[in-house]
Scaffold this motif. Structure first.
Motif, short mmCIF file in Angstrom:
data_model
loop_
_atom_site.label_atom_id
_atom_site.label_comp_id
_atom_site.label_asym_id
_atom_site.label_seq_id
_atom_site.Cartn_x
_atom_site.Cartn_y
_atom_site.Cartn_z
N ALA A 92 0.80 -1.23 0.00
CA ALA A 92 0.00 0.00 0.00
C ALA A 92 0.83 1.28 0.00
CB ALA A 92 -0.96 -0.01 1.19
N PRO A 93 1.94 1.36 0.78
CA PRO A 93 2.71 2.61 0.79
C PRO A 93 3.28 3.00 -0.57
CG PRO A 93 3.30 1.24 2.67
CD PRO A 93 2.46 0.40 1.77
N TYR A 94 3.36 2.06 -1.49
CA TYR A 94 3.96 2.35 -2.80
C TYR A 94 2.91 2.69 -3.87
CZ TYR A 94 7.75 0.02 -0.35
OH TYR A 94 8.70 -0.32 0.58
N ALA A 103 -6.46 0.28 -7.25
CA ALA A 103 -5.08 -0.22 -7.18
C ALA A 103 -4.98 -1.45 -6.28
CB ALA A 103 -4.15 0.89 -6.67
N LEU A 104 -5.70 -1.43 -5.16
CA LEU A 104 -5.66 -2.58 -4.25
C LEU A 104 -6.33 -3.80 -4.88
CD1 LEU A 104 -6.38 -0.99 -0.75
CD2 LEU A 104 -4.23 -1.92 -1.58
N MET A 105 -7.40 -3.58 -5.63
CA MET A 105 -8.05 -4.71 -6.30
C MET A 105 -7.11 -5.35 -7.32
SD MET A 105 -11.65 -4.96 -8.42
CE MET A 105 -12.70 -5.04 -6.98
N GLU A 106 -6.36 -4.53 -8.05
CA GLU A 106 -5.40 -5.06 -9.01
C GLU A 106 -4.32 -5.87 -8.32
OE1 GLU A 106 -4.02 -1.68 -11.14
OE2 GLU A 106 -5.85 -1.49 -12.37
N VAL A 132 -9.78 -3.24 4.94
CA VAL A 132 -8.66 -2.38 4.56
C VAL A 132 -9.13 -0.99 4.16
CG1 VAL A 132 -6.73 -2.06 2.96
CG2 VAL A 132 -7.23 -4.33 3.88
N LEU A 133 -10.19 -0.92 3.36
CA LEU A 133 -10.63 0.36 2.82
C LEU A 133 -11.79 0.97 3.61
CD1 LEU A 133 -10.54 -0.41 -1.00
CD2 LEU A 133 -8.84 0.83 0.34
#
Length: 513
Positions: A92-94, A103-106, A132-133
């Protein structure tokens, strides 16, 4: 947005179908589906209702239980879920993209073939996204517009205070201590004030506006880490709804309407959970729509329909960033010459500034923690507020509210309404007069101030240009009947009330003209 047809709820959500079949097998009946609830359901004895808060989450209320129905993970899926969350948090930090969810789903899709294989991907992703979200195990409760408060103390159960069904025990729990601590840490991060063992107490606001309090450390909270969330809705409870509930009478509402419309300063006082902020929000509808309003709060709770509303919030000082408190906000508001100043709650030195604002002709609305006139005056004139006693006559009226027990239900009632007449040097005391008093036995509000109101006759009647000050009571009665008519016609939304008030104003329907 959830589907309006209850039959579609089951078709689109297999977990709901399984839940209902299991419930029917155990209880022999099914809950009654509702697209939305009514406040009139409060007094129903046999509770068994199902309503949606947005797919795939549903709420089942039965008896004194509040059951969040959502997809559940098997033990194997839970292990995969833990791996997925660990992987995503490392990556996540990147993430540089604006759409973090996409982006997280990918990333999840990339790692799923390695850890998921033949498991239910949709169910695992729901849980990952939720934790998470979003708001984790309390996501369903946060979505529920009928929830006022969420309570969790140590290792016990999680409870909610429901706007319709009041205090309920939920089915929400944590699998273990690690899951509980992870949840509390993520929740605090969302508020921008991470909790830790070195900083075990956090008071903050969540992104959607709710007030959050966390007590994290076992050596501070002996029963284990706890949290409380006070939720606030975008559509506040209206003055007509309070009249229907008998929180206050139509005559009290009409009296306060005349006070606010004519620039009087008011406090709503009471103890914790007495409904002070709810009443303050409801009364704000009486401020003229073209007024310039400044509100100052530590936590955003005031909700106004006015366009010219400047909302000011305090902030903590961190590092080189200077803190801003209510005292600073009120001073800034005074420089802008607003028509009305609203203070979320007066607690300290900002009280003196609020009374200075009244002294210079700026009407002020606020809540205050006190259960009687005597205690209110003692707190206002004592440390740390230190309002000079000679300033007390700038405050015109005070409503006192309590949480009371009536016929097996907890209710909120305006118990008294007092006018502040001023400071008597001869008696060295602030003189007040009781206008309204709640009769607990009959559950009615008695008007003691008929033809005896200092505010109506000496303050408001001259502003209305009345030759006979006592004609002001005719206007009071006309407004009472107007509000009662709105209640009879079920006009409860703030926006609808605002339109009716504009119509009232345009008609210039003062019956003494």
């Amino acid at each position: 947005m959830f589907d309006m047809d209850p039959n579609m709820w089951v078709q689109k959500n297999p977990h709901l179908r399984r839940y209902l079949l299991d419930y029917k097998a155990r209880k022999g009946r099914l809950p009654k589906p509702y697209v939305s609830l009514s406040f009139n359901m409060k007094y129903l004895k046999n509770r068994n209702f199902l309503y949606p808060v947005g797919d795939p989450i549903f709420i089942h209320v039965y008896g004194d239980s509040y059951h969040v129905v959502e997809p559940e993970l098997t033990d194997k899926e839970y292990k995969v879920y833990r791996k997925a969350v660990s992987y995503l948090l490392r990556k996540a930090p990147y993430i540089k993209e604006d759409d973090v969810g996409k982006a997280l789903m990918e990333l999840f899709d990339r790692v799923w073939p390695k850890i998921g294989k033949e498991l239910n991907r949709k169910r695992v992703w729901y849980m990952v996204e939720r934790d998470v979200l979003k708001y984790g195990v309390i996501e369903g409760i946060i979505r529920d517009p009928f929830i006022e408060d969420i309570h969790f103390i140590g290792k016990g159960d999680l409870y909610v205070h429901h706007r319709v069904f009041e205090f309920l025990r939920t089915n929400i729990s944590f699998r273990d201590e690690r899951e509980r601590e992870d949840f509390l840490y993520r929740l605090s991060e969302k508020s921008g004030r991470p909790v830790s063992h070195s900083k075990p107490i956090v008071d903050a606001s969540l992104p959607e506006g709710s007030r959050l309090n966390i007590i994290y450390s076992d050596d501070v909270s002996l029963h284990g880490p706890s949290f409380t969330i006070r939720k606030f809705t975008e559509e506040p409870i209206s003055i007509t709804q309070l009249i229907k509930w008998n929180t206050l009478s139509s005559t009290i509402a009409a009296y306060l309407w005349m006070c606010i419309e004519n620039g009087m300063s008011l406090f709503v006082c009471g103890e914790t959970a007495s409904g002070k902020t709810t009443t303050l929000n409801a009364l704000s509808i009486f401020i003229k729509p073209d007024s310039k309003i400044y509100s100052a709060e530590e936590t955003p709770e005031i909700v106004l329909p006015h366009e010219a509303w400047q909302r000011l919030i305090t902030r903590e000082g961190i590092g080189e960033r200077k803190g801003v408190d209510l005292f600073d906000l009120l001073k800034a508001a005074l420089r802008s010459r607003p028509n009305y100043i609203i203070v979320g709650e007066i607690r300290g030195a900002e009280g003196a500034v609020a009374f200075q604002a009244m002294q210079t002709g700026h009407p002020v609305l606020s809540t205050f923690h006190a259960s009687s006139v005597k205690k209110m005056l003692e707190r206002l004139t004592g440390k740390p507020i230190n309002v000079p006693v000679r300033y007390m006559d700038n405050l015109n009226a005070v409503v006192f509210q309590q949480l009371v027990y009536i016929k097996g239900n907890m209710e909120r009632r305006a118990t008294t309404l007092n006018e502040v007449l001023g400071y008597s040097r001869q008696n060295d005391a602030v003189l007040t007069r009781n206008m309204f008093a709640w009769d607990a036995f009959a559950d009615i509000h008695r008007f003691n101030g008929l033809y005896n109101s200092f505010v109506l006759e000496e303050k408001i009647a001259p502003k209305l240009g009345l030759a006979d000050p006592r004609d002001v009571y005719k206007e009071l009665d006309a407004r009472r009947m107007f509000l009662e008519d709105l209640v009879k016609r079920n006009v409860f939304r703030q926006s609808a009330i605002a339109k009716k008030l504009i119509e009232w104003d345009k008609k210039k329907s003062l019956i003494y003209v």
